[in-house]
Design an enzyme around this catalytic site. Structure first.
Site, short mmCIF file in Angstrom:
data_model
loop_
_atom_site.label_atom_id
_atom_site.label_comp_id
_atom_site.label_asym_id
_atom_site.label_seq_id
_atom_site.Cartn_x
_atom_site.Cartn_y
_atom_site.Cartn_z
N ARG A 262 0.80 -1.22 0.00
CA ARG A 262 0.00 0.00 0.00
C ARG A 262 0.84 1.28 0.00
NH1 ARG A 262 -5.06 0.01 2.52
NH2 ARG A 262 -4.41 -1.90 3.52
N CYS A 328 -26.41 -4.34 -7.56
CA CYS A 328 -27.61 -4.57 -6.75
C CYS A 328 -27.26 -5.01 -5.34
CB CYS A 328 -28.48 -5.62 -7.43
SG CYS A 328 -28.84 -5.14 -9.11
C1 LIG Z 1 -0.44 -7.93 2.44
C2 LIG Z 1 0.93 -8.21 2.87
C3 LIG Z 1 1.92 -7.24 2.72
C4 LIG Z 1 1.67 -5.85 2.21
O1 LIG Z 1 0.86 -5.13 3.08
P1 LIG Z 1 0.66 -3.56 2.85
O2 LIG Z 1 -0.22 -3.15 3.97
O3 LIG Z 1 0.03 -3.36 1.54
O4 LIG Z 1 2.00 -2.92 2.92
C5 LIG Z 1 3.22 -7.58 3.08
N1 LIG Z 1 3.51 -8.81 3.56
C6 LIG Z 1 2.56 -9.77 3.72
C7 LIG Z 1 2.95 -11.09 4.24
C8 LIG Z 1 1.25 -9.50 3.39
O5 LIG Z 1 0.32 -10.44 3.57
#
Ligand SMILES: *Cc1c(COP(=O)(O)O)cnc(C)c1O
Length: 402
Positions: A262, A328
């Site tokens: 993210r 919907c």
């Molecule tokens: C989803 C995930 C991430 C990334 O998470 P962000 O919040 O998008 O930074 C990193 N490592 C693992 C193991 C994840 O499941």
């Protein structure tokens, strides 16, 4: 400034737009925070798995954190070298484990004793040794949304400290396992440093304790989860983040692995949707748009906030409206009671912070074709995924009677 109107005219709506230059900046900032230490970025592919996006991170030197064999195949297609690919996730199938071992990726993040057994067995069948890391669940409350919290004993992820220790001993005694890493990831959209620091401390203590029994861990994988600003959140300073992690590694010579998703992609992305209708009942004003929860699920799933910008010639007073899609379901909304001017048919709404967990969480619910995706960089734009067609949607279906 991105000319959303021009892009919407050219590529039609609903439409995803990703600013690759923003992704570069975020990547460089995070990498910089860990400078002076051995570190590796492994982009969390699930946050935005478009091949052009993965390729972009690959070109910056990033590795990839993958949670399915599909994501691993994407990472390879995008040119990420095997020695920078990590396989995480709580439920890997035998076929996925086998292919990951055959592809000789950096390591598999193992999430249970049972999984360790499967990995060992499959590595043995293949007459090889599999590099592994163990995901520790430090039982720390990350203070984020319960759906994206992963580091508590209530959550399905990882194993407890004492179990992890037992697993390391087992792996170290196995011909077919090579325990080279340790991993934790306590949740997503983290805005508090303390739980991250506390988790790192717990995990680093385990590394030290393993060292006393001659098990030498090389990769300290801190997961992802860094929060971003969707609205008024106060996010963690990168310098503080890196220092907090590094401060727990006293006396240890480790490569820090970071799995940002993210943080790199969320605010690089925009979702553009067109206004179809305004609709008012006794109680509420609704703005009905051509995008829906099947395109961007986060508001429906987490009640997530996204900033929304109207592109319209109307300049009058702003009034509250629910912004809803054609699907919907009452959960099909992008915002509730959001202040917007009066809108006309074909005005645009730009939904911000849509670069992470946007397109990838999409579906074809209501037989809606998924949006096109466009990348922009250095003033140029290019289509990086075509809009789906009806034919794409029905292509795999077979007739029961013929
Ligand atoms: C989803 C995930 C991430 C990334 O998470 P962000 O919040 O998008 O930074 C990193 N490592 C693992 C193991 C994840 O499941």
């Amino acid at each position: 400034m991105i000319n959303f109107k021009e892009l919407a005219d050219e590529y039609k709506t609903p439409l995803y737009i990703y600013n690759l230059d923003y992704m570069t900046q975020q990547y460089e900032k995070l990498k910089e925070a860990f400078k002076g230490r051995k570190s590796m970025m492994a982009y969390a592919v699930k946050s935005n798995s478009n091949l052009s996006v993965i390729k972009h991170f690959s070109s910056l030197g990033s590795g990839a954190d993958c949670v399915s064999i599909g994501e691993i195949r994407r990472a390879f297609l995008a040119g990420i070298p095997s020695y920078k690919i990590i396989f995480s996730g709580v439920g890997k199938s035998d076929d996925e484990i086998r292919e990951a071992i055959e592809k000789d990726i950096l390591y598999i993040n193992v999430e249970s004793e049972a999984e360790l057994g499967r990995v060992e067995l499959i590595a043995k069948e293949l007459d090889t040794t599999c590099r592994i890391s163990i995901r520790v669940n430090p039982n720390i409350d990350p203070q984020t949304h319960p759906y994206i919290s992963t580091g508590l004993h209530d959550n399905k992820f990882g194993v407890e400290i004492d179990t992890a220790k037992r697993m390391y001993i087992k792996a170290n005694n196995s011909q077919n396992l090579d325990p080279i890493g340790i991993h934790f990831h306590i949740g997503s959209q983290l805005t508090e440093l303390k739980p991250i620091y506390e988790s790192a401390e717990i995990v680093a203590d385990l590394v030290r304790s393993l060292k006393t029994i001659k098990i030498d861990i090389k990769f300290f994988d801190i997961g992802g989860g860094l929060g971003v600003k969707y609205n008024k959140e106060i996010t963690i300073e990168l310098y503080d983040y890196a220092q907090a992690i590094l401060s727990t590694l006293r006396g240890l010579d480790l490569t820090v692995v970071c799995e940002p998703g993210r943080f790199l992609t969320a605010n690089a992305g925009y979702f553009i949707t067109k206004v179809l209708y305004e609709k008012q009942n006794r109680k509420k004003r609704f703005v009905v748009v051509d995008g829906a929860m099947n395109d961007l699920l986060r508001p429906a799933l987490y009640n997530a906030y996204h900033k929304i910008e109207a592109i319209t010639d109307n300049t009058g007073d702003e009034n509250k409206a629910d912004i809803v899609g054609p699907v919907c379901e009452s959960g099909d909304f992008f915002a509730k009671d959001y202040l917007l001017p009066n809108l006309e048919h074909n005005d645009l709404l730009v939904i911000h912070s849509a670069g992470a967990y946007g397109f990838g969480m999409g579906s074809n619910y209501n037989t809606r074709a998924r949006s096109a995706e466009v990348a922009i960089s250095d003033g140029m734009h290019r289509l990086i995924r075509k809009r789906e067609t009806f034919d794409n949607l029905v292509a795999l279906e077979l007739e029961f009677l013929d």
